[in-house]
Motif scaffolding. Structure first.
Motif, short mmCIF file in Angstrom:
data_model
loop_
_atom_site.label_atom_id
_atom_site.label_comp_id
_atom_site.label_asym_id
_atom_site.label_seq_id
_atom_site.Cartn_x
_atom_site.Cartn_y
_atom_site.Cartn_z
N ARG A 98 44.34 48.43 36.74
CA ARG A 98 44.15 47.15 36.36
C ARG A 98 45.70 46.52 36.96
O ARG A 98 46.61 47.09 37.45
N ASP A 121 41.69 43.24 33.96
CA ASP A 121 40.94 44.00 34.72
C ASP A 121 40.00 43.31 35.71
O ASP A 121 40.48 42.07 35.74
N SER A 122 39.06 43.82 36.84
CA SER A 122 38.82 43.11 37.84
C SER A 122 37.78 42.11 37.22
O SER A 122 37.76 40.98 37.80
N ARG A 123 37.19 42.21 36.07
CA ARG A 123 36.50 40.93 35.45
C ARG A 123 37.31 39.78 34.87
O ARG A 123 36.88 38.84 35.36
N ASP A 124 38.35 40.12 34.42
CA ASP A 124 39.23 39.00 33.97
C ASP A 124 40.02 38.45 35.40
O ASP A 124 39.89 37.23 35.10
N GLU A 127 38.41 38.10 38.20
CA GLU A 127 37.40 37.18 38.79
C GLU A 127 36.99 36.02 37.99
O GLU A 127 37.02 34.90 38.45
N SER A 128 37.25 36.05 36.83
CA SER A 128 36.77 34.94 35.83
C SER A 128 38.13 33.98 35.94
O SER A 128 38.02 32.59 36.15
N HIS A 136 40.22 33.58 38.54
CA HIS A 136 40.05 32.97 39.97
C HIS A 136 38.92 31.75 39.83
O HIS A 136 39.31 30.94 40.39
N SER A 137 37.96 31.98 39.17
CA SER A 137 36.77 31.13 39.29
C SER A 137 37.44 29.86 38.55
O SER A 137 37.14 28.65 38.93
#
Length: 90
Positions: free
Chosen positions: A38, A60-63, A65-66, A68-69
């Protein structure tokens, strides 16, 4: 240095660093990977201008990416404060 403020007790969020809880990136400390892969961002925690602790915001990667969006939406609007909560992906 960018800071974030939040209150769970109904206090008004303010840009004044001497008021409320603050989480700020630690200057001159780069984000790093944890053993689990992470991303950890070193941060300082302060309350009413008083240093409380060094810690890390672990994502984590989902956090990532979110966030970043969200940042892309806000930057495209030309103002980091322009995105409404409904524009923010979960």
């Amino acid at each position: 240095m960018a800071t974030m403020a939040n209150s769970t007790q109904g206090d008004e969020v303010t840009a004044n660093p001497a008021q409320g809880w603050r989480v700020a990136r630690v200057p001159n400390q780069a984000p790093y990977r944890t053993r689990a892969g992470r991303l950890a961002v070193p941060v300082w925690l302060t309350h009413d201008g008083v240093f409380i602790a060094d810690t890390a915001l672990v994502l984590d990667s989902r956090d990532i990416e979110s966030l970043h969006s969200v940042f892309e939406i806000m930057l495209a609007a030309g103002d980091l404060g322009a995105a409404a909560p409904s524009d923010v992906p979960p």
